[in-house]
Design an enzyme around this catalytic site. Structure first.
Site: not given
Ligand code: C5P
Length: 214
Positions: A34, A64, A68, A172, A177, A195
């Site tokens: 991605k 994302k 329009i 994600p 996170q 990450r």
């Molecule tokens: O580094 P990490 O594992 O947190 O990456 C998660 C990825 O998914 C990042 O690129 C973030 O922008 C993306 N993302 C997210 N939550 C969403 C959509 C996309 O964390 N709802």
């Protein structure tokens, strides 16, 4: 879309050198990457073309898209011309904007992922209360691919119930996170991990550790 080992790497590094090094290390165990704004703004849309030319990866562009319809079409057109296999678009902008992305994807035989609810705490403020409606809109439109959060398993489960078992959900929020890969894959088809892999001193081991948990 088929995703090897059910893991998609979020390649949010800031230059092509680092991106290429990570891809080289992980290409045996991954087949889907991605790419989002971090790498694209740092290196241009050529980053997508270069990854596609150098590796045998499917590339999902996480732009994302949320404009329009006319502008969404142009954004998708440029992204697919660069070689992307899929693009992520926001659903809160409504059916016409999402349809513009889906139409453009159709022209390139590419795919659209509809973002329902985001994974970060702030998503609870505005997005969460409308996420079910966004997912339902996607179903009504015939959208097959969705993004839903690994950080809130109950929400991921609820979104799976709305979009149905045949929909393809990528999720994600695993690792950094706080989301758990195994739990996530109970409801999602693939986990997106960034990450926790690319910031690791040993990214190969970090990826293999996730795979061994699945
Ligand atoms: O580094 P990490 O594992 O947190 O990456 C998660 C990825 O998914 C990042 O690129 C973030 O922008 C993306 N993302 C997210 N939550 C969403 C959509 C996309 O964390 N709802």
């Amino acid at each position: 879309m088929k995703v090897k080992n059910n893991i998609i790497l979020a390649l949010d590094v800031m230059n092509m050198k680092e991106a290429t090094e990570i891809c080289e290390k992980l290409e045996k165990d991954l087949d889907t990457i991605k790419i989002g704004y971090p790498l694209t703004l740092a290196e241009g849309l050529e980053a997508v073309s270069e990854i596609k030319e150098t590796f045998n990866f499917k590339v999902i562009c996480d732009y994302k898209v949320a404009d329009i319809p006319a502008t969404n079409s142009k954004i998708c057109n440029q992204t697919f011309k660069a070689g992307a296999d899929a693009i992520i678009c926001h659903g809160f902008v409504g059916q016409d904007s999402v349809q513009a992305c889906a139409d453009e994807a159709g022209e390139f035989n590419a795919e659209v992922f509809l973002l329902t609810e985001m994974s970060h705490p702030g998503a609870k403020l505005f997005l969460q209360e409308n996420a079910d409606a966004i997912a339902k809109m996607g179903v009504d439109m015939g959208i097959k691919n969705y993004v839903a959060p690994a950080t809130r398993i109950n929400r991921l489960k609820e979104i799976r119930e709305i979009v149905g078992k045949d929909a393809f959900i990528i999720s994600p929020g695993v690792g950094k996170q706080g989301g758990d890969v195994k739990e996530t894959l109970t409801y999602a088809n693939a986990a997106i991990i960034g990450r926790s892999i690319y910031e690791s001193d040993d990214s190969q081991k970090a990826l293999k550790d996730f795979i061994s948990l699945i």
